[in-house]
Design a protein around this motif. Structure first.
Motif: not given
Length: 247
Positions: A10-20
């Motif tokens: 992920p290249l941003n915080e929202k994507m990091r959260t969604w992948l988790r």
């Protein structure tokens, strides 16, 4: 025969959260039905971690914003010559229906957050061995109930997450399919490029190389360093081909 390993970063915080969240949702269903203590603890541990993620931010608001952003991107595609307008309209309608469904759904995770059994197990998970039968007699009894009883309860919990699961699946599918994989070459184990406002990097690497990527960066710029699985004896080739998609 070449076996590719897919890495996503992920290249941003929202994507990091969604992948988790996606990962934890997948883990919830891996060991169903819950037939024994090990299956149950796997489920409850992932349910607890999922609720922890939910409590760190307003997941529904972020997803609704993304649904709107995807609709705006579709409007731009309408002007592109030769584009499949019927396909775009179908996706646009799907985004609109998903947005309405998510807005009308209860707060994400609310039912599971208020469930007494999940709450009891969640309290004990960080204690080493804290889920023994003498620590959690409630869980002990629940595991001795008929399988149909447990299946019905798990279905209620998972059904409460259905709007989230559907929305997240649609969004991640659109993002992942927004860019094609292209062949790239790293020199001396290093590669860097501009992200062009990307949300996600997807990288395919031949398993035979015995390497893994260490990725850093954000939506405008990123760097990839390839490292050997065997840190003592592994070798990184001077030139390494891999496939990359900036989504």
């Amino acid at each position: 025969m070449q076996t590719d390993v897919l890495f996503e970063h992920p290249l941003n915080e929202k994507m990091r959260t969604w992948l988790r969240i996606e990962f934890l949702l997948q883990q919830l269903t891996v060991r169903l039905p819950l037939a024994d203590h090990a299956d149950a603890l796997h489920f409850f541990r992932n349910a607890g971690e999922l609720l922890d993620v939910f409590e760190r931010g307003d997941i529904r608001t972020e997803l609704l914003k993304e649904l709107e952003r995807q609709q705006r991107k579709l409007k731009a595609w309408v002007e592109v010559p030769g584009v499949d307008l019927s396909r775009i309209e179908a996706i646009r309608l799907q985004l609109k229906e998903t947005s309405s469904m998510l807005m009308s759904a209860p707060r994400v995770g609310q039912l599971m957050r208020e469930d007494r059994l999940i709450g009891l197990v969640r309290q004990r998970l960080n204690i080493p061995g804290g889920c023994c039968s003498f620590d959690l007699p409630t869980l002990h009894v629940w595991l001795h109930m008929p399988q149909e009883h447990r299946d019905a309860q798990v279905k209620v919990w998972l059904d409460s997450l259905a709007p989230l699961m559907h929305t997240l699946s649609l969004i991640l599918d659109l993002i992942r399919n927004s860019a094609e994989f292209r062949k790239q070459t790293s020199l001396n184990g290093f590669y860097q490029d501009n992200g062009e406002d990307a949300d996600l990097l997807r990288l395919k690497l031949d398993l035979a190389t015995q390497l893994f990527p260490q990725i850093s960066g954000h939506k405008s710029r990123f760097a990839i360093r390839f490292l050997p699985l065997d840190s003592e004896h592994g070798v990184v080739p001077e030139r390494l081909d891999f496939e990359l998609a900036c989504c």
